[in-house]
Write a protein that holds these residues in place. Structure first.
Motif, PDB file in Angstrom:
ATOM      1  N   LEU A  43       0.818  -1.211   0.000  1.00 26.21           N
ATOM      2  CA  LEU A  43       0.000   0.000   0.000  1.00 26.21           C
ATOM      3  C   LEU A  43       0.853   1.264   0.000  1.00 26.21           C
ATOM      4  O   LEU A  43       1.871   1.333   0.691  1.00 26.21           O
ATOM      5  CB  LEU A  43      -0.911   0.018   1.237  1.00 26.21           C
ATOM      6  CG  LEU A  43      -2.008  -1.048   1.298  1.00 26.21           C
ATOM      7  CD1 LEU A  43      -2.716  -0.972   2.636  1.00 26.21           C
ATOM      8  CD2 LEU A  43      -2.994  -0.870   0.162  1.00 26.21           C
ATOM      9  N   ASN A  99      -8.612  -2.144 -10.312  1.00 23.14           N
ATOM     10  CA  ASN A  99      -7.613  -1.230  -9.752  1.00 23.14           C
ATOM     11  C   ASN A  99      -8.212  -0.356  -8.656  1.00 23.14           C
ATOM     12  O   ASN A  99      -9.378   0.047  -8.732  1.00 23.14           O
ATOM     13  CB  ASN A  99      -7.042  -0.322 -10.848  1.00 23.14           C
ATOM     14  CG  ASN A  99      -6.303  -1.103 -11.917  1.00 23.14           C
ATOM     15  OD1 ASN A  99      -5.339  -1.797 -11.645  1.00 23.14           O
ATOM     16  ND2 ASN A  99      -6.791  -1.017 -13.155  1.00 23.14           N
ATOM     17  N   LYS A 152      -2.259   4.467  -8.602  1.00 20.74           N
ATOM     18  CA  LYS A 152      -3.055   3.368  -9.149  1.00 20.74           C
ATOM     19  C   LYS A 152      -2.445   2.045  -8.708  1.00 20.74           C
ATOM     20  O   LYS A 152      -1.264   1.777  -8.973  1.00 20.74           O
ATOM     21  CB  LYS A 152      -3.085   3.460 -10.676  1.00 20.74           C
ATOM     22  CG  LYS A 152      -3.862   2.355 -11.363  1.00 20.74           C
ATOM     23  CD  LYS A 152      -3.806   2.545 -12.882  1.00 20.74           C
ATOM     24  CE  LYS A 152      -4.516   1.417 -13.617  1.00 20.74           C
ATOM     25  NZ  LYS A 152      -4.439   1.590 -15.092  1.00 20.74           N
ATOM     26  N   GLN A 153      -3.243   1.220  -8.023  1.00 23.21           N
ATOM     27  CA  GLN A 153      -2.772  -0.052  -7.470  1.00 23.21           C
ATOM     28  C   GLN A 153      -3.603  -1.204  -8.032  1.00 23.21           C
ATOM     29  O   GLN A 153      -4.826  -1.207  -7.932  1.00 23.21           O
ATOM     30  CB  GLN A 153      -2.896  -0.029  -5.947  1.00 23.21           C
ATOM     31  CG  GLN A 153      -2.746  -1.370  -5.262  1.00 23.21           C
ATOM     32  CD  GLN A 153      -1.297  -1.819  -5.177  1.00 23.21           C
ATOM     33  OE1 GLN A 153      -0.490  -1.142  -4.571  1.00 23.21           O
ATOM     34  NE2 GLN A 153      -0.977  -2.940  -5.803  1.00 23.21           N
ATOM     35  N   SER A 154      -2.945  -2.170  -8.662  1.00 23.86           N
ATOM     36  CA  SER A 154      -3.643  -3.339  -9.182  1.00 23.86           C
ATOM     37  C   SER A 154      -4.003  -4.281  -8.051  1.00 23.86           C
ATOM     38  O   SER A 154      -3.210  -4.511  -7.136  1.00 23.86           O
ATOM     39  CB  SER A 154      -2.756  -4.074 -10.189  1.00 23.86           C
ATOM     40  OG  SER A 154      -3.329  -5.312 -10.550  1.00 23.86           O
ATOM     41  N   LYS A 190      -0.049  -7.614  -6.785  1.00 18.77           N
ATOM     42  CA  LYS A 190       0.073  -6.827  -5.558  1.00 18.77           C
ATOM     43  C   LYS A 190       1.181  -5.777  -5.616  1.00 18.77           C
ATOM     44  O   LYS A 190       1.118  -4.776  -4.924  1.00 18.77           O
ATOM     45  CB  LYS A 190       0.278  -7.736  -4.351  1.00 18.77           C
ATOM     46  CG  LYS A 190       1.621  -8.472  -4.326  1.00 18.77           C
ATOM     47  CD  LYS A 190       1.737  -9.292  -3.053  1.00 18.77           C
ATOM     48  CE  LYS A 190       3.100  -9.967  -2.957  1.00 18.77           C
ATOM     49  NZ  LYS A 190       3.238 -10.731  -1.691  1.00 18.77           N
ATOM     50  N   ASN A 191       2.193  -5.994  -6.420  1.00 21.78           N
ATOM     51  CA  ASN A 191       3.304  -5.029  -6.475  1.00 21.78           C
ATOM     52  C   ASN A 191       3.209  -4.090  -7.676  1.00 21.78           C
ATOM     53  O   ASN A 191       4.127  -3.305  -7.923  1.00 21.78           O
ATOM     54  CB  ASN A 191       4.646  -5.773  -6.497  1.00 21.78           C
ATOM     55  CG  ASN A 191       4.913  -6.504  -5.196  1.00 21.78           C
ATOM     56  OD1 ASN A 191       4.626  -5.985  -4.127  1.00 21.78           O
ATOM     57  ND2 ASN A 191       5.435  -7.723  -5.289  1.00 21.78           N
ATOM     58  N   LYS A 238       1.961  -0.981  -9.041  1.00 18.99           N
ATOM     59  CA  LYS A 238       1.365   0.309  -8.717  1.00 18.99           C
ATOM     60  C   LYS A 238       2.229   1.412  -9.288  1.00 18.99           C
ATOM     61  O   LYS A 238       3.415   1.216  -9.579  1.00 18.99           O
ATOM     62  CB  LYS A 238       1.210   0.484  -7.207  1.00 18.99           C
ATOM     63  CG  LYS A 238       2.508   0.515  -6.426  1.00 18.99           C
ATOM     64  CD  LYS A 238       2.230   0.656  -4.941  1.00 18.99           C
ATOM     65  CE  LYS A 238       3.529   0.579  -4.136  1.00 18.99           C
ATOM     66  NZ  LYS A 238       3.276   0.626  -2.696  1.00 18.99           N
TER      67      LYS A 238
END
Length: 296
Positions: A136, A148, A161-163, A167-168, A170
């Protein structure tokens, strides 16, 4: 609307000067305000329906935020490591241990996602809870679209923007050179990203770039809204303003559609909207009010 606003300004000047016309001016002021409220689609609600009363429930925390999904409410507080799920049909609730303090909760299809800093994602689906590690960013606000999550770092003004699938994966979403969302108060995503600014305007970004700024002209004036929310399936932007005891509904061009206002809205904390927009839920202290939407 413009003429009445100008008249109200001039009448207010007479009242402030405390002239012999003050009594007459006060009566005229009230008349003008009532006309302005009608023009600005204010719906006063004397006795809103109380759908849930949490005051007698054993939450072990004060509800501060709320998520609605598949007929259930999820209440949490960033100072607590527990979530309280309330099932509307069964009229019962239960505590869900989170182990860490929840920073953000989001509805996603038939599941609910909770994020706990610095690296935890809780997925609740079909009454089952899964915990996953996720990298995060630093954030205060966020919303989800597709696979996302878009996190707002209001200090830097960046949107990350985080998928959810990787998990890594972004990165910074805002394009270089575009206006940053510094000190923004809330974001919501429907394909575009809508940002509630510190100036109480709403910026719309698309593909990382600022496309337009909405400056809603509303009576009473917009002074301190705290949250906006929208979805691609709905034509409206919902805006919460606890100080004025109201929830405002705008179209996506910034035009006023409806204002829900009540003296009973004396401790507005959060809100949610049903999947198809038929019902609005307001978290007011330890109560949840349900408002049947007159927009559909």
């Amino acid at each position: 609307d413009i003429v009445l606003r100008k008249a109200l300004s001039e009448i207010s000047f007479v009242i402030e000067k405390n002239t012999p016309l003050k009594k007459t001016a006060l009566g005229l002021k009230n008349s003008i305000e009532e006309k302005l409220k009608k023009l600005n689609k204010v719906e006063n609600i004397d006795n809103p329906n109380v759908l849930v009363n949490l005051s007698g429930q054993k939450l072990n925390f004060a509800p501060y935020r709320m998520v609605f999904s598949s007929g259930n409410f999820y209440f949490y507080n960033p100072l607590s490591d527990k979530i309280y799920r309330f099932e509307i049909k069964e009229n019962k609730g239960s505590l869900i241990p989170a182990k860490k303090n929840i920073t953000l909760g989001l509805a996603h299809h038939n599941s609910v996602l909770f994020f706990a800093k610095p690296d935890t994602l809780l997925l609740i689906k079909d009454n089952e809870t899964q915990e996953k590690a996720i990298g995060l960013p630093d954030f205060r606000q966020g919303d989800i679209f597709g696979s996302n999550v878009y996190f707002l770092d209001s200090k830097s003004g960046e949107i990350i923007k985080q998928s959810l699938l990787l998990k890594n994966k972004k990165g910074l979403w805002l394009a270089s050179g575009t206006k940053k969302a510094v000190s923004a108060k809330s974001i919501s995503v429907d394909g575009s990203i809508w940002v509630l600014t510190k100036e109480n305007e709403i910026d719309r970004y698309y593909r990382g770039r600022l496309k337009q700024t909405l400056k809603p002209k509303i009576f009473p004036d917009l002074k301190n809204p705290t949250k906006i929310w929208t979805r691609s399936s709905l034509p409206y932007i919902y805006c919460l303003e606890p100080d004025k005891k109201r929830l405002i509904v705008l179209n996506k061009k910034g035009k006023i559609i409806k204002q829900y206002q009540s003296e009973k809205f004396n401790n507005l904390l959060d809100f949610a909207v049903s999947e198809k927009g038929e019902t609005i839920y307001l978290l007011n202290g330890s109560e949840v009010f349900s408002l049947p939407s007159s927009l559909f």
